[in-house]
Design a protein around this motif. Structure first.
Motif, mmCIF file in Angstrom:
data_model
loop_
_atom_site.group_PDB
_atom_site.id
_atom_site.type_symbol
_atom_site.label_atom_id
_atom_site.label_comp_id
_atom_site.label_asym_id
_atom_site.label_seq_id
_atom_site.Cartn_x
_atom_site.Cartn_y
_atom_site.Cartn_z
ATOM 1 N N ASP A 49 0.846 -1.184 0.000
ATOM 2 C CA ASP A 49 0.000 0.000 0.000
ATOM 3 C C ASP A 49 0.886 1.240 0.000
ATOM 4 N N PRO A 50 0.685 2.165 -0.936
ATOM 5 C CA PRO A 50 1.549 3.347 -1.007
ATOM 6 C C PRO A 50 1.219 4.349 0.087
ATOM 7 N N ASP A 51 2.179 5.228 0.369
ATOM 8 C CA ASP A 51 1.927 6.233 1.395
ATOM 9 C C ASP A 51 1.142 7.421 0.849
ATOM 10 N N TRP A 52 0.910 7.472 -0.466
ATOM 11 C CA TRP A 52 0.188 8.590 -1.062
ATOM 12 C C TRP A 52 -1.290 8.278 -1.334
ATOM 13 N N ALA A 53 -1.728 7.075 -0.990
ATOM 14 C CA ALA A 53 -3.143 6.730 -1.166
ATOM 15 C C ALA A 53 -3.534 5.687 -0.128
ATOM 16 N N ARG A 54 -4.772 5.745 0.322
ATOM 17 C CA ARG A 54 -5.321 4.695 1.168
ATOM 18 C C ARG A 54 -5.982 3.672 0.255
ATOM 19 N N VAL A 55 -5.658 2.397 0.421
ATOM 20 C CA VAL A 55 -6.215 1.340 -0.417
ATOM 21 C C VAL A 55 -7.257 0.565 0.385
ATOM 22 N N VAL A 56 -8.455 0.456 -0.170
ATOM 23 C CA VAL A 56 -9.538 -0.308 0.436
ATOM 24 C C VAL A 56 -9.886 -1.455 -0.493
ATOM 25 N N ILE A 57 -9.682 -2.672 -0.008
ATOM 26 C CA ILE A 57 -9.992 -3.858 -0.804
ATOM 27 C C ILE A 57 -11.337 -4.400 -0.332
ATOM 28 N N PHE A 58 -12.305 -4.464 -1.238
ATOM 29 C CA PHE A 58 -13.635 -4.890 -0.829
ATOM 30 C C PHE A 58 -13.980 -6.255 -1.430
ATOM 31 N N PRO A 59 -14.813 -7.038 -0.753
ATOM 32 C CA PRO A 59 -15.206 -8.351 -1.285
ATOM 33 C C PRO A 59 -15.944 -8.184 -2.612
ATOM 34 N N ALA A 60 -15.708 -9.087 -3.538
ATOM 35 C CA ALA A 60 -16.360 -9.027 -4.849
ATOM 36 C C ALA A 60 -17.766 -9.610 -4.749
ATOM 37 N N THR A 61 -18.592 -8.944 -3.958
ATOM 38 C CA THR A 61 -19.960 -9.365 -3.712
ATOM 39 C C THR A 61 -20.868 -8.145 -3.808
ATOM 40 N N PRO A 62 -22.177 -8.352 -3.995
ATOM 41 C CA PRO A 62 -23.087 -7.194 -4.040
ATOM 42 C C PRO A 62 -23.016 -6.346 -2.776
ATOM 43 N N ASP A 63 -22.914 -6.990 -1.635
ATOM 44 C CA ASP A 63 -22.822 -6.243 -0.390
ATOM 45 C C ASP A 63 -21.476 -5.520 -0.278
ATOM 46 N N GLY A 64 -20.416 -6.146 -0.830
ATOM 47 C CA GLY A 64 -19.080 -5.559 -0.746
ATOM 48 C C GLY A 64 -18.969 -4.247 -1.487
ATOM 49 N N TRP A 65 -19.420 -4.201 -2.744
ATOM 50 C CA TRP A 65 -19.285 -2.938 -3.488
ATOM 51 C C TRP A 65 -20.212 -1.867 -2.929
ATOM 52 N N ARG A 66 -21.401 -2.282 -2.479
ATOM 53 C CA ARG A 66 -22.345 -1.297 -1.964
ATOM 54 C C ARG A 66 -21.833 -0.650 -0.679
ATOM 55 N N ARG A 67 -21.295 -1.442 0.237
ATOM 56 C CA ARG A 67 -20.754 -0.880 1.464
ATOM 57 C C ARG A 67 -19.590 0.073 1.176
ATOM 58 N N SER A 68 -18.748 -0.323 0.227
ATOM 59 C CA SER A 68 -17.610 0.541 -0.119
ATOM 60 C C SER A 68 -18.078 1.844 -0.737
ATOM 61 N N LEU A 69 -19.073 1.771 -1.599
ATOM 62 C CA LEU A 69 -19.579 3.000 -2.207
ATOM 63 C C LEU A 69 -20.218 3.901 -1.164
ATOM 64 N N ASP A 70 -20.971 3.315 -0.241
ATOM 65 C CA ASP A 70 -21.582 4.123 0.820
ATOM 66 C C ASP A 70 -20.511 4.835 1.651
ATOM 67 N N ALA A 71 -19.426 4.107 1.972
ATOM 68 C CA ALA A 71 -18.337 4.715 2.737
ATOM 69 C C ALA A 71 -17.666 5.826 1.941
ATOM 70 N N ALA A 72 -17.472 5.596 0.649
ATOM 71 C CA ALA A 72 -16.827 6.603 -0.193
ATOM 72 C C ALA A 72 -17.664 7.871 -0.277
ATOM 73 N N VAL A 73 -18.963 7.711 -0.405
ATOM 74 C CA VAL A 73 -19.852 8.871 -0.519
ATOM 75 C C VAL A 73 -19.804 9.724 0.747
ATOM 76 N N GLN A 74 -19.678 9.089 1.888
ATOM 77 C CA GLN A 74 -19.665 9.819 3.153
ATOM 78 C C GLN A 74 -18.433 10.697 3.307
ATOM 79 N N SER A 75 -17.328 10.310 2.671
ATOM 80 C CA SER A 75 -16.072 11.021 2.928
ATOM 81 C C SER A 75 -15.537 11.802 1.736
ATOM 82 N N ALA A 76 -16.085 11.597 0.539
ATOM 83 C CA ALA A 76 -15.467 12.148 -0.668
ATOM 84 C C ALA A 76 -16.073 13.475 -1.097
ATOM 85 N N ASP A 77 -15.242 14.286 -1.741
ATOM 86 C CA ASP A 77 -15.706 15.450 -2.477
ATOM 87 C C ASP A 77 -15.850 15.125 -3.960
ATOM 88 N N MET A 78 -15.018 14.186 -4.432
ATOM 89 C CA MET A 78 -15.051 13.733 -5.820
ATOM 90 C C MET A 78 -15.053 12.213 -5.821
#
Length: 362
Positions: free
Chosen positions: A54-83
């Motif tokens: 994992d590089p020091d210039w980005a946080r890497v989030v590895i999510f399970p390749a499941t419907p619940d996995g991508w949805r949870r990751s997207l929900d988390a991203a929306v809460q913290s992202a500007d873009m």
């Protein structure tokens, strides 16, 4: 600016030619002061073939390749992202992610970043019901890593508000001249995964050339070629991790670039391999496509071949001194005009303009 990026993989180049592009772009975007989180699925054995930590210039989030996995990751991203950026070719749940990002609230800057625009556009053009026909007009901007005016026009016809190519480039900190490795020593090398829309061109531009030049040696790197018929003067070395790319490119008299069918048709689509190879000090021979002279001067900084016969002619006439001269001029050109630092500044300028448009609309 907090940026959440959904892509195939940042930490593994296994069956993932976009890894170099992601790393080069996002490292330099982070250096401009942006906070980057990269979301990637645990799929296709990539985590078992990681080639960077994992590089020091980005946080890497590895999510399970499941419907619940991508949805949870997207929900988390929306809460913290500007873009929020959705790249093409994540490999799992692309349709779901692309539709979900398109439907996000307008307070987020939503970017569709197409790392294979020619193939995406051909799929959209052949299918009137393609989901991206409805999704693309909802994104604030489409970025592509190639394609030139043809891709921009095609995306605009599909309803894109804005479309801008941000081309592949060189990260001189990762791709640079390295000592030769006997494992990769040859007259002509090619590093490319075996893909349906590239294989026939590899046959014509590389394997047929090897058959017609039995006195020359050839090395074929990349995944999927194990059972491919080839002449005795072709050595297959399988997947080549990014740690070995510099040695791979620098160990041959010349290295070959073969664009995929769709990229060759659209033109202005230099793959990452072009910049990696030149950064590593290789003399490059490339198949012919429109726009090559935008990046390199044919005959002086790169050798261009319309078919396998011209590849063979270049190789037969090439001597080590000429190869070194071509490589030296090409690397100087790329370092001066085509680095990821320069591409990141282009991205940053687009982001500032995009923010102003969104604020004005609100």
């Amino acid at each position: 600016m907090k940026i959440s990026f959904f892509g195939s993989s940042l930490v593994s180049s296994y069956w993932n030619g976009a890894a170099t592009y992601y790393r080069g772009m996002l490292k330099e975007i982070a250096a401009l002061g942006h906070e980057v989180t990269f979301y990637e699925p645990d799929a296709f054995g990539r985590q078992a073939h990681r080639d960077i930590d994992d590089p020091d210039w980005a946080r890497v989030v590895i999510f399970p390749a499941t419907p619940d996995g991508w949805r949870r990751s997207l929900d988390a991203a929306v809460q913290s992202a500007d873009m929020l950026i959705k790249a093409s070719g994540v490999g799992v749940f692309d349709l779901e992610l692309e539709n979900a990002v398109a439907a996000l609230p307008s307070r987020l800057i939503r970017i569709y970043w197409d790392v294979d625009a020619p193939a995406t556009l051909e799929a959209m053009e052949s299918d009137p019901q393609h989901h991206l026909r409805r999704a693309i007009p909802c994104y604030d901007m489409v970025l592509t890593y190639g394609g030139g005016d043809g891709v921009v026009s095609a995306y605009r016809s599909m309803g894109a508000r804005h479309c801008v190519p941000i081309y592949n480039a060189l990260d001189p900190a990762t791709h640079f001249p390295a000592p030769a490795n006997a494992r990769f020593a040859c007259d002509l090398s090619l590093l490319a995964n075996r893909l349906p829309d590239r294989e026939t061109r590899v046959d014509h531009f590389f394997l047929d050339v090897a058959r017609h030049l039995p006195g020359k040696s050839f090395v074929l790197g990349g995944s999927g070629w194990d059972d491919k018929d080839a002449s005795a003067n072709v050595r297959k070395v399988g997947h080549v991790g990014t740690a070995d790319h510099n040695a791979f490119f620098g160990s041959a008299l010349a290295t070959l670039n073969v664009n995929r069918d769709s990229m060759a048709r659209y033109g202005f689509s230099p793959p990452t391999r072009v910049f990696e190879a030149i950064g590593a000090g290789a003399c490059l021979i490339t198949d012919q496509w429109a726009g090559i002279d935008h990046f390199l001067e044919p005959g002086r900084e790169v050798l261009v071949a319309a078919d396998g016969a011209e590849v063979a002619e270049h190789l037969a006439a090439l001597d080590p001194e000429q190869a070194r001269s071509i490589a030296r001029r090409a690397r100087a050109r790329i370092l001066s005009q085509h680095t990821y630092r320069q591409r990141a500044r282009q991205f940053n300028d687009l982001f500032v303009a995009s923010s102003s448009r969104i604020e004005a609309a609100e």
